[in-house]
Scaffold this motif. Structure first.
Motif, mmCIF file in Angstrom:
data_model
loop_
_atom_site.group_PDB
_atom_site.id
_atom_site.type_symbol
_atom_site.label_atom_id
_atom_site.label_comp_id
_atom_site.label_asym_id
_atom_site.label_seq_id
_atom_site.Cartn_x
_atom_site.Cartn_y
_atom_site.Cartn_z
ATOM 1 N N VAL A 1 8.730 0.272 -3.157
ATOM 2 C CA VAL A 1 9.646 -0.745 -3.657
ATOM 3 C C VAL A 1 9.035 -2.126 -3.421
ATOM 4 C CG1 VAL A 1 11.922 -1.791 -3.436
ATOM 5 C CG2 VAL A 1 11.675 0.697 -3.268
ATOM 6 N N VAL A 2 8.858 -2.887 -4.495
ATOM 7 C CA VAL A 2 8.340 -4.248 -4.426
ATOM 8 C C VAL A 2 9.517 -5.204 -4.596
ATOM 9 C CG1 VAL A 2 6.831 -5.946 -5.526
ATOM 10 C CG2 VAL A 2 6.094 -3.566 -5.330
ATOM 11 N N ASP A 3 9.733 -6.052 -3.616
ATOM 12 C CA ASP A 3 10.858 -6.982 -3.668
ATOM 13 C C ASP A 3 10.489 -8.248 -4.438
ATOM 14 O OD1 ASP A 3 12.622 -5.422 -2.208
ATOM 15 O OD2 ASP A 3 11.914 -6.211 -0.285
ATOM 16 N N VAL A 4 11.393 -8.678 -5.300
ATOM 17 C CA VAL A 4 11.295 -9.972 -5.971
ATOM 18 C C VAL A 4 12.433 -10.834 -5.427
ATOM 19 C CG1 VAL A 4 11.332 -11.209 -8.147
ATOM 20 C CG2 VAL A 4 10.302 -8.939 -8.026
ATOM 21 N N LEU A 5 12.098 -11.975 -4.823
ATOM 22 C CA LEU A 5 13.093 -12.809 -4.157
ATOM 23 C C LEU A 5 13.442 -14.019 -5.017
ATOM 24 C CD1 LEU A 5 11.518 -12.853 -0.576
ATOM 25 C CD2 LEU A 5 12.974 -11.109 -1.623
ATOM 26 N N TYR A 6 14.732 -14.311 -5.063
ATOM 27 C CA TYR A 6 15.228 -15.489 -5.779
ATOM 28 C C TYR A 6 15.653 -16.514 -4.747
ATOM 29 C CZ TYR A 6 18.231 -18.390 -8.752
ATOM 30 O OH TYR A 6 18.816 -19.447 -9.410
ATOM 31 N N GLY A 7 14.937 -17.637 -4.675
ATOM 32 C CA GLY A 7 15.251 -18.674 -3.712
ATOM 33 C C GLY A 7 16.202 -19.695 -4.317
ATOM 34 N N ILE B 1 11.231 -3.842 -7.969
ATOM 35 C CA ILE B 1 10.363 -3.126 -8.902
ATOM 36 C C ILE B 1 9.912 -1.863 -8.184
ATOM 37 C CG2 ILE B 1 8.217 -3.196 -10.214
ATOM 38 C CD1 ILE B 1 8.476 -6.247 -10.266
ATOM 39 N N THR B 2 10.114 -0.710 -8.798
ATOM 40 C CA THR B 2 9.804 0.563 -8.152
ATOM 41 C C THR B 2 8.552 1.175 -8.769
ATOM 42 O OG1 THR B 2 12.151 0.949 -7.720
ATOM 43 C CG2 THR B 2 10.682 2.846 -7.563
ATOM 44 N N ILE B 3 7.606 1.527 -7.919
ATOM 45 C CA ILE B 3 6.372 2.169 -8.364
ATOM 46 C C ILE B 3 6.295 3.556 -7.748
ATOM 47 C CG2 ILE B 3 3.847 2.092 -8.291
ATOM 48 C CD1 ILE B 3 4.054 -0.933 -8.277
ATOM 49 N N THR B 4 6.175 4.572 -8.594
ATOM 50 C CA THR B 4 6.084 5.955 -8.134
ATOM 51 C C THR B 4 4.686 6.485 -8.411
ATOM 52 O OG1 THR B 4 8.437 6.290 -8.640
ATOM 53 C CG2 THR B 4 7.076 8.261 -8.311
ATOM 54 N N ALA C 1 -1.756 6.854 -13.336
ATOM 55 C CA ALA C 1 -1.670 7.187 -11.917
ATOM 56 C C ALA C 1 -0.313 6.830 -11.311
ATOM 57 C CB ALA C 1 -2.777 6.490 -11.140
ATOM 58 N N TYR C 2 0.587 6.249 -12.115
ATOM 59 C CA TYR C 2 1.868 5.822 -11.559
ATOM 60 C C TYR C 2 2.864 5.585 -12.691
ATOM 61 C CZ TYR C 2 0.118 1.315 -13.152
ATOM 62 O OH TYR C 2 -0.388 0.312 -13.935
ATOM 63 N N THR C 3 4.123 5.513 -12.314
ATOM 64 C CA THR C 3 5.169 5.042 -13.226
ATOM 65 C C THR C 3 5.795 3.815 -12.579
ATOM 66 O OG1 THR C 3 6.880 6.448 -12.228
ATOM 67 C CG2 THR C 3 5.633 7.351 -14.095
ATOM 68 N N ILE C 4 6.335 2.932 -13.402
ATOM 69 C CA ILE C 4 6.918 1.699 -12.886
ATOM 70 C C ILE C 4 8.283 1.472 -13.522
ATOM 71 C CG2 ILE C 4 5.784 0.261 -14.632
ATOM 72 C CD1 ILE C 4 5.465 -1.859 -12.358
ATOM 73 N N SER C 5 9.207 0.973 -12.729
ATOM 74 C CA SER C 5 10.566 0.707 -13.213
ATOM 75 C C SER C 5 11.036 -0.630 -12.638
ATOM 76 C CB SER C 5 11.514 1.822 -12.770
ATOM 77 O OG SER C 5 12.834 1.559 -13.152
ATOM 78 N N VAL D 1 0.856 -1.190 0.000
ATOM 79 C CA VAL D 1 0.000 0.000 0.000
ATOM 80 C C VAL D 1 0.890 1.238 0.000
ATOM 81 C CG1 VAL D 1 -1.780 1.310 1.218
ATOM 82 C CG2 VAL D 1 -1.853 -1.197 1.247
ATOM 83 N N VAL D 2 0.516 2.217 -0.832
ATOM 84 C CA VAL D 2 1.238 3.486 -0.859
ATOM 85 C C VAL D 2 0.217 4.599 -1.093
ATOM 86 C CG1 VAL D 2 1.694 3.359 -3.352
ATOM 87 C CG2 VAL D 2 3.180 4.741 -1.883
ATOM 88 N N THR D 3 0.450 5.749 -0.483
ATOM 89 C CA THR D 3 -0.456 6.877 -0.645
ATOM 90 C C THR D 3 -0.125 7.638 -1.915
ATOM 91 O OG1 THR D 3 -0.565 7.077 1.772
ATOM 92 C CG2 THR D 3 -1.415 8.917 0.486
ATOM 93 N N GLU D 4 -1.156 8.155 -2.549
ATOM 94 C CA GLU D 4 -1.006 8.852 -3.829
ATOM 95 C C GLU D 4 0.023 9.977 -3.771
ATOM 96 O OE1 GLU D 4 -4.608 10.067 -6.325
ATOM 97 O OE2 GLU D 4 -4.053 11.949 -5.357
#
Length: 275
Positions: A53-59, A101-104, A80-84, A43-46
């Motif tokens: 920052v969304v973490d992707v884990l490599y097991g 993964i970064t969401i702004t 409503a956002y940009t993603i990288s 969850v992030v406020t507008e």
């Protein structure tokens, strides 16, 4: 003979148990590896000043060559956002086990509700989900909460702390009620003189909320001057203008003090914070 039969039965039970446990083991793919998201939801406020920052884990036990992660994004409102990374491909470098993964969020002044984004892992060559079972955290949901609220005049009713520039800092209180018949807010003690001020709020353009002082029209008086009589608050001409926020009912009021003969020089600025 009886002991031999018991031992034989015990051995058979162990073999059967081992067989069942073997079947229940997850298929982890080559070299025992998998991909998963760090959390099932974020969850992030507008109007957040920091990106999410969304973490992707490599097991895996090792990562000698680096890993390429493919992902897809489905969102309610892509504006409503940009993603990288924007191309849906994330590289986890050799020796590392977490990618990001970064969401702004992009802030606006519209009351357009929360937005949801679903990010899904999309790799064919590496098992997905916790322990590679393909069941958990193969996708994650990001909620961008709207920080703008619809204008509800009655929500402004209450007691406020006054911060009057050039005079004091939160040294007195202002009481606000809603006059539904005239669709105005009634401010008592705005100038710490016990007087009454009437204001209307206009949020038709959320980027430019407007305050309209209607005291003279409705008979509101800040105070009575010994020489000039009734003094009321009016909109200033040009320069700083009043504004307000609909979510927390904060008001930044800028006004001139006027009498029937004219207006005093300068403006008064008072910020009201709801208690």
């Amino acid at each position: 003979m009886k002991k031999i039969k018991i031992y034989s039965l015990f051995l058979s039970a162990l073999l059967l148990l081992a067989s069942c446990q073997e079947e229940e083991k997850p298929n982890l793919g080559r070299d025992t590896q998998w991909l998963q998201f760090g959390e099932a939801s974020y969850v992030v406020t507008e109007n957040s000043t920091d990106p999410l920052v969304v973490d992707v884990l490599y097991g895996a036990e090792t990562n000698p060559d680096g890993v390429t992660v493919n992902f897809t994004v489905v969102g309610d409102n892509p504006s409503a956002y940009t993603i990288s990374p924007a191309d849906g491909t994330l590289e986890i470098p050799a020796g590392e086990f977490v990618g990001q993964i970064t969401i702004t969020p992009i802030d606006n002044a519209e009351t357009d509700g929360n937005k949801e984004i679903t990010i899904s892992l999309d790799n064919d060559d590496i098992p997905l989900g916790i322990a590679g079972e393909g069941k958990f955290n193969t996708e994650t949901t990001v909620t961008i909460t709207d920080n703008d609220c619809e204008l509800d005049m009655s929500s402004f009713e209450g007691t406020y702390l006054a911060n009057e520039f050039g005079y004091c800092d939160g040294c007195y209180e202002v009481s606000i009620t809603y006059d539904a018949a005239n669709d105005v807010l009634v401010l008592d003690n705005l100038y710490e003189t016990g007087g009454t001020t009437y204001i209307g709020l206009d949020n038709s353009d959320p980027n430019n909320p407007k305050v309209n002082f209607r005291s003279r029209e409705l008979g509101g008086v800040l105070y009575v001057n010994s020489t000039y009589g009734d003094v009321w608050a009016t909109n200033p001409s040009g320069g700083n203008q009043s504004s307000f926020r609909t979510c927390d009912q904060f008001m930044d009021l800028v006004f001139r003090r006027c009498v029937s003969a004219g207006c005093f020089s300068g403006t008064v600025r008072i910020q009201l914070t709801k208690i």
